[in-house]
Write a protein that holds these residues in place. Structure first.
Motif, PDB file in Angstrom:
ATOM      1  N   ILE A  44      11.014   2.862  -8.183  1.00 53.26           N
ATOM      2  CA  ILE A  44      10.557   1.385  -7.720  1.00 53.26           C
ATOM      3  C   ILE A  44      11.399   0.324  -8.708  1.00 53.26           C
ATOM      4  O   ILE A  44      12.011  -0.320  -8.366  1.00 53.26           O
ATOM      5  CB  ILE A  44       9.114   1.036  -7.649  1.00 53.26           C
ATOM      6  CG1 ILE A  44       8.644   1.913  -6.611  1.00 53.26           C
ATOM      7  CG2 ILE A  44       8.921  -0.465  -7.482  1.00 53.26           C
ATOM      8  CD1 ILE A  44       7.104   1.846  -6.636  1.00 53.26           C
ATOM      9  N   LEU A  85       4.339  -6.473   0.817  1.00 51.23           N
ATOM     10  CA  LEU A  85       4.604  -5.847   2.236  1.00 51.23           C
ATOM     11  C   LEU A  85       3.727  -4.554   2.450  1.00 51.23           C
ATOM     12  O   LEU A  85       3.053  -4.348   3.591  1.00 51.23           O
ATOM     13  CB  LEU A  85       6.155  -5.751   2.537  1.00 51.23           C
ATOM     14  CG  LEU A  85       6.448  -5.185   3.941  1.00 51.23           C
ATOM     15  CD1 LEU A  85       5.946  -6.011   5.043  1.00 51.23           C
ATOM     16  CD2 LEU A  85       7.925  -5.091   3.956  1.00 51.23           C
ATOM     17  N   LEU A  86       3.793  -3.723   1.491  1.00 52.26           N
ATOM     18  CA  LEU A  86       3.256  -2.303   1.332  1.00 52.26           C
ATOM     19  C   LEU A  86       1.565  -2.619   1.546  1.00 52.26           C
ATOM     20  O   LEU A  86       0.841  -1.923   2.622  1.00 52.26           O
ATOM     21  CB  LEU A  86       3.369  -1.497   0.334  1.00 52.26           C
ATOM     22  CG  LEU A  86       2.641  -0.576   0.009  1.00 52.26           C
ATOM     23  CD1 LEU A  86       2.790   0.640   0.952  1.00 52.26           C
ATOM     24  CD2 LEU A  86       2.875   0.336  -1.285  1.00 52.26           C
ATOM     25  N   LEU A  87       1.073  -3.371   0.746  1.00 51.58           N
ATOM     26  CA  LEU A  87      -0.370  -3.639   0.705  1.00 51.58           C
ATOM     27  C   LEU A  87      -0.950  -4.352   2.136  1.00 51.58           C
ATOM     28  O   LEU A  87      -2.003  -4.393   2.422  1.00 51.58           O
ATOM     29  CB  LEU A  87      -0.825  -4.216  -0.664  1.00 51.58           C
ATOM     30  CG  LEU A  87      -0.548  -3.671  -1.858  1.00 51.58           C
ATOM     31  CD1 LEU A  87      -0.854  -4.557  -3.026  1.00 51.58           C
ATOM     32  CD2 LEU A  87      -1.442  -2.606  -1.834  1.00 51.58           C
ATOM     33  N   SER A 132      15.198   0.409  -8.275  1.00 52.39           N
ATOM     34  CA  SER A 132      15.741   0.105  -7.034  1.00 52.39           C
ATOM     35  C   SER A 132      16.734  -0.789  -6.756  1.00 52.39           C
ATOM     36  O   SER A 132      17.298  -0.939  -6.008  1.00 52.39           O
ATOM     37  CB  SER A 132      14.382   0.011  -5.965  1.00 52.39           C
ATOM     38  OG  SER A 132      13.834  -1.277  -6.369  1.00 52.39           O
ATOM     39  N   PHE A 142      -4.420   2.334  -4.986  1.00 50.41           N
ATOM     40  CA  PHE A 142      -2.990   1.956  -5.560  1.00 50.41           C
ATOM     41  C   PHE A 142      -3.004   1.594  -6.945  1.00 50.41           C
ATOM     42  O   PHE A 142      -1.991   1.143  -7.706  1.00 50.41           O
ATOM     43  CB  PHE A 142      -2.685   0.756  -4.649  1.00 50.41           C
ATOM     44  CG  PHE A 142      -2.334   1.173  -3.320  1.00 50.41           C
ATOM     45  CD1 PHE A 142      -0.976   1.671  -3.136  1.00 50.41           C
ATOM     46  CD2 PHE A 142      -3.195   1.251  -2.069  1.00 50.41           C
ATOM     47  CE1 PHE A 142      -0.682   2.270  -1.992  1.00 50.41           C
ATOM     48  CE2 PHE A 142      -2.651   1.961  -1.036  1.00 50.41           C
ATOM     49  CZ  PHE A 142      -1.191   2.361  -0.740  1.00 50.41           C
ATOM     50  N   LYS A 188      -4.743 -10.337  -1.402  1.00 51.23           N
ATOM     51  CA  LYS A 188      -4.231  -9.439  -0.220  1.00 51.23           C
ATOM     52  C   LYS A 188      -5.525  -8.454   0.256  1.00 51.23           C
ATOM     53  O   LYS A 188      -5.515  -8.282   1.599  1.00 51.23           O
ATOM     54  CB  LYS A 188      -3.223  -8.382  -1.010  1.00 51.23           C
ATOM     55  CG  LYS A 188      -2.912  -7.221   0.056  1.00 51.23           C
ATOM     56  CD  LYS A 188      -2.102  -7.645   1.183  1.00 51.23           C
ATOM     57  CE  LYS A 188      -2.739  -7.078   2.388  1.00 51.23           C
ATOM     58  NZ  LYS A 188      -3.857  -7.238   3.018  1.00 51.23           N
ATOM     59  N   LEU A 216       8.082  -6.391  -2.083  1.00 53.15           N
ATOM     60  CA  LEU A 216       7.949  -4.866  -1.460  1.00 53.15           C
ATOM     61  C   LEU A 216       6.430  -4.680  -1.677  1.00 53.15           C
ATOM     62  O   LEU A 216       5.858  -4.012  -0.846  1.00 53.15           O
ATOM     63  CB  LEU A 216       8.963  -3.914  -2.220  1.00 53.15           C
ATOM     64  CG  LEU A 216       8.807  -2.604  -1.749  1.00 53.15           C
ATOM     65  CD1 LEU A 216       9.035  -2.402  -0.302  1.00 53.15           C
ATOM     66  CD2 LEU A 216       9.485  -1.439  -2.776  1.00 53.15           C
ATOM     67  N   LEU A 217       5.916  -4.572  -2.850  1.00 54.23           N
ATOM     68  CA  LEU A 217       4.376  -4.436  -3.017  1.00 54.23           C
ATOM     69  C   LEU A 217       3.365  -5.129  -2.064  1.00 54.23           C
ATOM     70  O   LEU A 217       2.404  -4.611  -1.345  1.00 54.23           O
ATOM     71  CB  LEU A 217       4.027  -4.533  -4.531  1.00 54.23           C
ATOM     72  CG  LEU A 217       4.788  -3.801  -5.655  1.00 54.23           C
ATOM     73  CD1 LEU A 217       4.008  -4.157  -6.885  1.00 54.23           C
ATOM     74  CD2 LEU A 217       4.499  -2.413  -5.218  1.00 54.23           C
ATOM     75  N   LEU A 234      -0.064   1.278  -9.250  1.00 57.12           N
ATOM     76  CA  LEU A 234       0.818  -0.045  -9.791  1.00 57.12           C
ATOM     77  C   LEU A 234       0.766  -0.414 -11.078  1.00 57.12           C
ATOM     78  O   LEU A 234       1.478  -1.251 -11.766  1.00 57.12           O
ATOM     79  CB  LEU A 234       0.228  -1.074  -8.765  1.00 57.12           C
ATOM     80  CG  LEU A 234       0.357  -0.776  -7.332  1.00 57.12           C
ATOM     81  CD1 LEU A 234      -0.286  -2.142  -6.578  1.00 57.12           C
ATOM     82  CD2 LEU A 234       1.510  -1.007  -6.747  1.00 57.12           C
ATOM     83  N   THR A 276       0.411  -4.121   4.931  1.00 57.73           N
ATOM     84  CA  THR A 276       0.336  -2.740   6.049  1.00 57.73           C
ATOM     85  C   THR A 276      -0.956  -2.180   5.677  1.00 57.73           C
ATOM     86  O   THR A 276      -1.752  -1.932   6.528  1.00 57.73           O
ATOM     87  CB  THR A 276       1.454  -2.191   5.835  1.00 57.73           C
ATOM     88  OG1 THR A 276       2.773  -3.016   6.033  1.00 57.73           O
ATOM     89  CG2 THR A 276       1.493  -1.098   6.908  1.00 57.73           C
ATOM     90  N   VAL A 277      -1.089  -1.657   4.574  1.00 62.78           N
ATOM     91  CA  VAL A 277      -2.206  -0.543   4.193  1.00 62.78           C
ATOM     92  C   VAL A 277      -3.545  -1.433   4.437  1.00 62.78           C
ATOM     93  O   VAL A 277      -4.479  -0.755   4.868  1.00 62.78           O
ATOM     94  CB  VAL A 277      -2.193  -0.128   2.752  1.00 62.78           C
ATOM     95  CG1 VAL A 277      -3.389   0.572   2.471  1.00 62.78           C
ATOM     96  CG2 VAL A 277      -0.905   0.720   2.515  1.00 62.78           C
TER      97      VAL A 277
END
Length: 432
Positions: A311, A327-329, A314, A345, A370, A324-325, A349, A331-332
């Motif tokens: 990560i 967006l991931l969270l 990247s 997570f 979040k 990015l984190l 993290l 979704t989750v």
């Protein structure tokens, strides 16, 4: 091979309908057994050891107490008296009852640490009142579900307690203080679309015809409820008790108000209250302890370091990684509850937080924001589940209303990311 198997087993178990805690524990235990196959059964000793280690933390004692507080205040009639007082202040008219629902949910956030408990307490009073005033049940459920999400930001907060036991350098008092300003901002942000939608769609047409409670009478009746956050938070700030001890004080205060002052709780009600609170607390703490096994397997199998390097390397940069984190969270968060997100997570993290030298208290507030969004984001929104059950509507009916409130709270999250002092100023002023 085994690290890949860890995540594959976890996802497969979830898809099979296995509860989140059991999936974490089974996947972690299986991979620990495979990694220590040469040691025969001795390698499996890590499973019970980490089961206990995940649970044997002093701050976690506050969780069952705050869950019990939410149940006590739900049954004591405090929410109804706070609603009457709030209506006496703001008056009657289109959009006023949604505003009152959010304000009362924010205030109860200073008493209980559980979003679903807050949704039950506020929803039991406000959804019926809003229905009588002409608000659609789906809209009422959306407002209550979103408002209850402020509970995990405004102290005390179960989410902050779980985060504090996982992250060095993030104390419970510091997190409680850091969540205050963002929590109030989130509540105010929810009020804007709630009132706007109510007036745009001409809801609450009967509200103006309903009587307005007398100010001083409703104030006297609400005094004991108004004093609860002052006692809990003021006592912690004055050093009279720790956050864990504050939870115990809040339980006895709630029983005193419910059984002596309001007389809405009888001795025979205590069994039901204790049973409901015990069941919910057991679920939360069981997930916490089973997640300890999963976290141990992550660290011993060497999953975290390669993932962190991938990560960080990247090329996205600090803010790209943060986006990015999020967006991931996001979704989750549509599928998992807040405590599960933290337990899965945060171990992954934390190395990234340390690499970029992000303040752990600030990051905890971002992560909790979040989680708050996830609590009323369909299809798996725990607060909406509670409020929709009370309103007797399917969760799909809330989508058209809840979207605007999700957008408003997301703006608050962006502001806290852009201006970290919104979260860090108060803890610094209080010396945490």
């Amino acid at each position: 091979m085994i690290p890949t198997l860890l995540f594959v087993a976890f996802i497969v178990l979830l898809l099979m309908g296995v509860p989140i805690g059991a999936a974490l524990g089974l996947a972690g235990a299986a991979c620990i057994a495979l990694a220590n196959a040469d040691a025969q059964w001795f390698g499996l000793l890590a499973v019970p050891q980490n089961f206990y280690a995940g649970l044997g933390k002093y701050p976690l004692l506050a969780i069952p107490m705050f869950v019990l507080v939410g149940s006590i205040f739900d049954r004591s009639g405090v929410a109804l008296r706070l609603v009457n007082f709030a209506v006496a202040i703001v008056g009657r008219g289109p959009g006023m009852l949604p505003l009152v629902a959010i304000a009362v949910a924010m205030f109860l956030g200073g008493i209980s640490g559980s979003g679903p408990a807050n949704a039950a307490a506020v929803g039991g009073v406000m959804i019926l009142a809003m229905s009588r005033a002409g608000y659609p049940p789906a809209f009422s459920a959306s407002v209550v579900g979103a408002a209850a999400a402020t509970d995990i930001l405004i102290p005390p907060s179960i989410a902050f307690i779980v985060y504090s036991v996982m992250v060095p350098g993030a104390s419970v008092p510091a997190l409680f203080a850091a969540g205050m300003i963002p929590g109030v901002m989130a509540g105010l942000a929810l009020m804007i679309p709630a009132v706007w939608m109510a007036r745009k769609h001409k809801m609450g047409t009967l509200e103006a015809t309903m009587p307005r409670p007398a100010f001083w009478k409703s104030f006297r009746e609400a005094t004991w409820g108004l004093a609860a956050p002052v006692l809990i938070l003021g006592g912690m700030r004055a050093g009279w008790f720790t956050p864990t001890e504050a939870a115990v004080v809040a339980v006895f205060y709630g029983l005193f108000v419910g059984m002596i002052i309001y007389r809405t709780i009888r001795v025979r009600d205590l069994f039901v209250i204790l049973r409901e609170s015990g069941e919910l607390s057991a679920v939360i703490l069981l997930v916490v302890s089973l997640a300890g096994i999963f976290a141990y397997s992550l660290s011993t199998l060497g999953v975290i370091d390669p993932l962190t390097r991938a990560i960080v390397g990247s090329g996205l940069g600090e803010y790209g990684v943060l986006a990015l984190l999020i967006l991931l969270l996001v979704t989750v968060g549509m599928f998992l509850d807040g405590v599960s997100i933290f337990l899965i997570f945060v171990p992954l993290l934390l190395p990234i937080v340390n690499h970029y030298q992000w303040d752990p208290v600030w990051f905890g507030v971002i992560l909790t924001l979040k989680v708050a969004l996830g609590q009323f984001t369909p299809p798996m929104a725990v607060n909406l589940m509670v409020s929709c059950r009370i309103a007797k509507v399917p969760m799909e009916a809330t989508v058209r209303w809840v979207g605007w409130m999700l957008f408003s709270m997301a703006i608050v999250m962006v502001l806290v990311i852009a201006f970290p002092e919104l979260a860090l100023w108060l803890p610094r002023q209080l010396g945490y």
